[in-house]
Enzyme design. Structure first.
Site, short mmCIF file in Angstrom:
data_model
loop_
_atom_site.label_atom_id
_atom_site.label_comp_id
_atom_site.label_asym_id
_atom_site.label_seq_id
_atom_site.Cartn_x
_atom_site.Cartn_y
_atom_site.Cartn_z
N HIS A 95 0.91 -1.16 0.00
CA HIS A 95 0.00 0.00 0.00
C HIS A 95 0.94 1.20 0.00
O HIS A 95 1.74 1.35 0.95
CB HIS A 95 -0.91 -0.05 1.22
CG HIS A 95 -1.86 1.10 1.37
ND1 HIS A 95 -3.23 0.93 1.58
CD2 HIS A 95 -1.66 2.45 1.38
CE1 HIS A 95 -3.82 2.12 1.69
NE2 HIS A 95 -2.86 3.06 1.58
N HIS A 97 3.26 4.14 0.40
CA HIS A 97 3.59 4.92 1.60
C HIS A 97 4.90 5.64 1.40
O HIS A 97 5.78 5.20 0.66
CB HIS A 97 3.64 4.03 2.84
CG HIS A 97 4.54 2.83 2.71
ND1 HIS A 97 4.12 1.68 2.07
CD2 HIS A 97 5.80 2.60 3.14
CE1 HIS A 97 5.12 0.79 2.10
NE2 HIS A 97 6.14 1.32 2.74
#
Ligand code: AMP
Ligand code: ZN
Length: 111
Positions: A95, A97
């Site tokens: 995800h 980041h």
């Protein structure tokens, strides 16, 4: 996305130490800090990485969040932003980041 730990953090379904939050992004302290300040900035929507079609509006919100983290954490001397992208870069959470690292002299090395 189901079974994504950062989606769960973004939804406040699992706890984190939130540093900054707005409609599009959330920033929280890394569980395994590599520097005195180690905060992660993530979009609330799920994108695998920085090249996964992230809308410009979201990228702008991420940049704004980085500046807010730097201000809140007192990183006026400087800091480092890293976004590991893909397995070869050591990305472990898929995800998107950004790591914000600071609070010490990070030197001139890459990481
Ligand atoms: P990366 O290796 O770039 O994918 O970085 C993932 C980062 O997420 C690592 O620095 C982990 O320490 C951090 N991390 C994993 N799970 C959590 C969590 N639940 N809360 C805060 N940080 C986490
Ligand atoms: Zn996710």
């Amino acid at each position: 996305m189901e079974d994504c730990i950062f989606c769960k953090i973004a939804a406040h379904e699992i706890p984190s130490t939130v540093v900054y939050e707005d409609d599009l992004v959330i920033a929280f302290d890394d569980l395994n800090p590599q520097a005195p300040v180690h905060t992660l900035v993530i979009p609330k929507g799920h994108y695998a990485d920085i090249v996964d079609g992230v809308p410009g509006e979201v990228l702008a919100a991420m940049a704004h969040a980085v500046s807010e983290v730097a201000r809140i954490k007192g990183l006026s001397d400087g800091f480092r932003v890293i976004s590991n992208t893909g397995a070869a870069a050591g990305q472990t959470v898929m995800h998107f980041h950004m790591h914000v690292l600071g609070g010490t002299d990070l030197g001139e090395n890459l990481l």
